[in-house]
Design an enzyme around this catalytic site. Structure first.
Site, PDB file in Angstrom:
ATOM      1  N   ARG A  81     -55.370  16.485  69.355  1.00 14.34           N
ATOM      2  CA  ARG A  81     -55.384  17.059  67.894  1.00 14.34           C
ATOM      3  C   ARG A  81     -56.806  16.708  67.625  1.00 14.34           C
ATOM      4  O   ARG A  81     -57.624  15.824  68.152  1.00 14.34           O
ATOM      5  CB  ARG A  81     -54.675  16.253  66.926  1.00 14.34           C
ATOM      6  CG  ARG A  81     -54.589  14.601  67.115  1.00 14.34           C
ATOM      7  CD  ARG A  81     -53.516  14.028  66.238  1.00 14.34           C
ATOM      8  NE  ARG A  81     -53.546  12.574  66.138  1.00 14.34           N
ATOM      9  CZ  ARG A  81     -53.030  11.723  65.155  1.00 14.34           C
ATOM     10  NH1 ARG A  81     -52.151  12.314  64.400  1.00 14.34           N
ATOM     11  NH2 ARG A  81     -52.950  10.407  65.513  1.00 14.34           N
ATOM     12  N   ASP A  92     -55.590   4.523  71.197  1.00 10.42           N
ATOM     13  CA  ASP A  92     -57.026   4.636  71.337  1.00 10.42           C
ATOM     14  C   ASP A  92     -57.441   3.873  72.545  1.00 10.42           C
ATOM     15  O   ASP A  92     -58.620   3.162  72.446  1.00 10.42           O
ATOM     16  CB  ASP A  92     -57.586   3.964  70.022  1.00 10.42           C
ATOM     17  CG  ASP A  92     -57.474   4.785  68.797  1.00 10.42           C
ATOM     18  OD1 ASP A  92     -56.512   5.938  68.837  1.00 10.42           O
ATOM     19  OD2 ASP A  92     -57.773   4.581  67.696  1.00 10.42           O
ATOM     20  N   ASP A 105     -53.807   9.446  70.662  1.00 11.52           N
ATOM     21  CA  ASP A 105     -55.301   9.458  70.707  1.00 11.52           C
ATOM     22  C   ASP A 105     -55.562   8.759  71.726  1.00 11.52           C
ATOM     23  O   ASP A 105     -57.092   8.100  71.435  1.00 11.52           O
ATOM     24  CB  ASP A 105     -55.630   9.159  69.432  1.00 11.52           C
ATOM     25  CG  ASP A 105     -55.036  10.017  68.384  1.00 11.52           C
ATOM     26  OD1 ASP A 105     -54.467  10.991  68.518  1.00 11.52           O
ATOM     27  OD2 ASP A 105     -55.143   9.571  66.993  1.00 11.52           O
ATOM     28  N   TRP A 152     -60.095  15.561  65.664  1.00 10.08           N
ATOM     29  CA  TRP A 152     -60.318  14.150  64.838  1.00 10.08           C
ATOM     30  C   TRP A 152     -61.676  14.605  64.113  1.00 10.08           C
ATOM     31  O   TRP A 152     -62.667  14.717  64.577  1.00 10.08           O
ATOM     32  CB  TRP A 152     -60.447  13.110  65.721  1.00 10.08           C
ATOM     33  CG  TRP A 152     -60.708  11.607  64.856  1.00 10.08           C
ATOM     34  CD1 TRP A 152     -60.419  11.317  63.688  1.00 10.08           C
ATOM     35  CD2 TRP A 152     -61.583  10.617  65.464  1.00 10.08           C
ATOM     36  NE1 TRP A 152     -60.859   9.913  63.433  1.00 10.08           N
ATOM     37  CE2 TRP A 152     -61.614   9.621  64.324  1.00 10.08           C
ATOM     38  CE3 TRP A 152     -62.301  10.530  66.441  1.00 10.08           C
ATOM     39  CZ2 TRP A 152     -62.352   8.674  64.593  1.00 10.08           C
ATOM     40  CZ3 TRP A 152     -63.123   9.498  66.474  1.00 10.08           C
ATOM     41  CH2 TRP A 152     -63.344   8.288  65.614  1.00 10.08           C
TER      42      TRP A 152
END
Length: 660
Positions: A572, A483, A510, A574
């Protein structure tokens, strides 16, 4: 899983090359015409045409910083201006629009440690005087027009004392880029042993007694007077009485009032025991261009006289200004064009620069000094170094430019080490930008939490989180693992836009995520290995609102990785809190992909299928760009409406990319 320390990359080619080109252009635009010829003895230091730092005598003996370190305020009425100007504490006071002073000719008292600066080129003080009482120190007055306290019929100013600026026995004052016109007595009176003064790039117009220095028997004043334009004035351009050192260079005197006065119509006058040096000035249509009392000294070199008459005195040795400071000496022939173009209030000068740590100990302290509801860009200039502290730019403080001042973005690092386990995902962010219209340049943002050293249920560790709109990152680096960079908005249906250019982003899981419309252009994205042979992470995790056609665009960039071949996902979907209306939109186009990218690069998340998201590629290349059945490709027709401009335009035609 096995966690490995990240391999950090900084100072990458595109950003560094861009910075170099910008620097060269700035030097050409602002400085090319500023070198004197060899005979004039040019300074080895080439300064820009203007800066927000004083030069000349005002830069000596500790320098002149004005209100630096204090809060920034914007005033548009006399009461506010008077209150802040007379305050005991330092202030940076921005004057917005015209302030009419009452009663006519009244003083606005300015105390120590103040900067008074016009916003854009529209800041004006009308019918009033800025007055510095004895003992006042460290004042900057810039970018203002001070005008119209003239009393009809009082051409000699004998019945009023309505100056534009008057100061008695003060020190460290910089008067720069102002316009003084049509006042009641003097335009600028610097009196009674005032010291360490610089007067630069001002316009003195439509007046009798323009600029007087002295009113003392002592010989203490040190003053630099450069690049000023005296036009439509009669005398005191300037008159310097008993100055220890008066350095006048590159001033332009033109259109002198011609009323037949044989004595008191003149240009520069070295009076009493003044030591004056005049260099490369330009006198056009001036009676007595420069003169000196028998007790004074005046050295003149390199000036041009055109249509002049009367005295051009020069005797004595005076002094060498370069014994005190370096300066750029423009050729005299260039002075009329330069001074008429660059003197007086400028739109480009009306901003404010807050320096860290010179004036504000921390970045947060500088942010706190910016006024709520700020409407004029404020630059926070951060000197090279590592700043281990969190920073919050709240929604109430828009229009901030966060600027690293080092040679490279890696020179200036804002870093902290909080994981989500100790404050949630938002609380982990080293820097949070909630305000609109914030730009960051030439900086590194880092969260150096070591996820390999501990086991936590919350290893997310943000280097940066944004929720504001119209956020720009240029030549920046974002360092972290999970993140790293979150670009978000205040709520699901609110569209915020972020533009990242010539930058570097690294992470593993991510590490580019959120719901803001985000463009990453001409940048390097590094997918860090976590030591797995099969799954090392995910570059994106978009949560775009289903009503927003534009989520993430990565374009004209390069993705690199130290992970094994076929072990990294492009992204992906979220869905925060299971929100069904958060449907990721990601387009990666015209970008080089490494072998680490999987043949099926998109994957499911938390029960939501990637096939229901809006994941596409277009014209990617490199060893990781092989087209397979699990890699949706955007059509040429759709690609024409998925450009940088389309993503950023919004309803206000925002186009930060057009500046390049």
């Amino acid at each position: 899983m096995t966690h490995l320390h990240s391999k950090r990359l900084s100072g990458l080619g595109p950003g560094r090359v861009l910075a170099t080109v910008v620097g060269l252009l700035a030097a050409l635009v602002l400085g090319a015409s500023g070198e004197a010829d060899a005979s004039a003895g040019p300074s080895p230091v080439a300064a820009p045409r203007w800066t927000d730092q004083p030069h000349g005598f005002a830069s000596l003996a500790g320098g002149t910083t004005g209100g630096a370190g204090g809060k920034v305020v914007t005033v548009s009425d006399q009461a506010s201006l008077a209150r802040y100007a007379a305050a005991e504490e330092p202030y940076v006071i921005r004057v917005s629009g015209a302030i009419a002073v009452e009663p006519f000719g009244s003083d606005i008292v300015v105390t120590s440690d103040k900067t008074i600066i016009g916003v854009g080129d529209t800041g004006e003080i009308v019918h009033g005087e800025l007055h510095l009482n004895p003992g006042t120190s460290n004042v900057i007055i810039r970018n203002l027009t001070i005008r119209d306290s003239y009393v009809e019929g009082d051409w000699d100013g004998k019945t009023t004392d309505f100056d534009a600026i008057q100061m008695d026995t003060v020190d460290h004052v910089w008067i720069d880029h102002n316009r003084f016109t049509h006042m009641g007595d003097g335009l600028l009176d610097i009196r009674k042993d005032s010291r360490y003064i610089t007067v630069s790039y001002n316009q003195f117009t439509s007046h009798n007694k323009a600029f007087g220095i002295g009113w003392t028997t002592n010989v203490l004043t040190e003053i630099t007077i450069d690049h000023n334009w005296f036009t439509g004035t009669k005398q005191r351009n300037p008159s310097a009485d008993n100055c220890a050192y008066a350095h006048l260079y590159n001033n332009y005197l033109s259109a002198q009032v011609a009323d037949g006065d044989p004595t008191w119509t003149y240009g520069n006058w070295s009076r009493g025991r003044t030591r004056m040096v005049i260099e490369n000035s330009y006198y056009d249509g001036v009676q007595h261009p420069y003169q000196a009392d028998a007790t004074a000294e005046l050295v003149q070199r390199g000036s041009i006289l055109k249509h002049t008459t009367g005295r051009t005195d020069a005797w004595g040795t005076a002094f060498d200004p370069r014994d005190f400071y370096a300066y750029r000496l423009d050729p005299a022939a260039a002075v009329p064009a330069l001074v008429t173009r660059f003197s007086g209030p400028r739109k480009q000068i009306g901003g404010v620069t807050l320096r860290v740590p010179a004036d504000y100990a921390t970045v947060q302290a500088a942010v706190d000094a910016v006024p709520d509801g700020n409407t004029v860009p404020v630059t926070i200039a951060v000197a090279p170094g590592t700043y281990r502290a969190k920073v919050l730019i709240p929604a109430s403080k828009p229009n901030i430019v966060l600027q690293g001042t080092g040679q490279d973005r890696s020179d200036t690092v804002i870093v902290y080490d909080t994981p989500a386990a100790y404050g949630g995902s938002t609380g982990s962010a080293t820097v949070r930008i909630a305000a609109n219209d914030v730009t960051a340049r030439n900086l590194t943002f880092s969260n150096d939490f070591d996820e390999a050293a501990v086991e936590l249920n919350g290893e997310q560790a943000l280097a940066m989180k944004t929720t504001g709109d119209r956020i720009v990152f240029e030549d920046t680096a974002f360092l972290g693992n999970q993140d790293t960079l979150m670009t978000d908005s205040p709520k699901l249906t609110t569209v915020s836009r972020v533009y990242v250019r010539d930058s570097y982003i690294e992470g593993d899981v991510d590490f580019v995520y959120g719901r803001a419309t985000t463009v990453i252009e001409r940048s390097v994205i590094k997918a860090l290995s976590r030591g797995s042979a099969t799954n090392n992470g995910y570059i994106t995790a978009a949560s775009t609102w289903t009503g927003n056609p534009y989520g993430f665009l990565i374009t004209d960039s390069r993705i690199v990785s130290d992970a094994p071949a076929g072990s990294f996902h492009l992204g992906r979907p979220w869905h925060p809190g299971g929100e069904p209306e958060a449907v990721a939109q990601v387009l990666i186009r015209d970008t080089k992909l490494p072998a680490a990218i999987k043949a099926s690069p998109w994957t499911d998340m938390s029960g939501f299928s990637w096939r229901d998201a809006r994941f596409t590629e277009y014209r990617n290349y490199g060893p990781g760009a092989e087209v397979t059945a699990d890699r949706p490709q955007m059509s040429e027709a759709d690609a024409r409406t998925h450009t940088v401009a389309d993503y950023l335009r919004g309803t206000d035609d925002w186009a930060p990319h057009a500046r390049h």
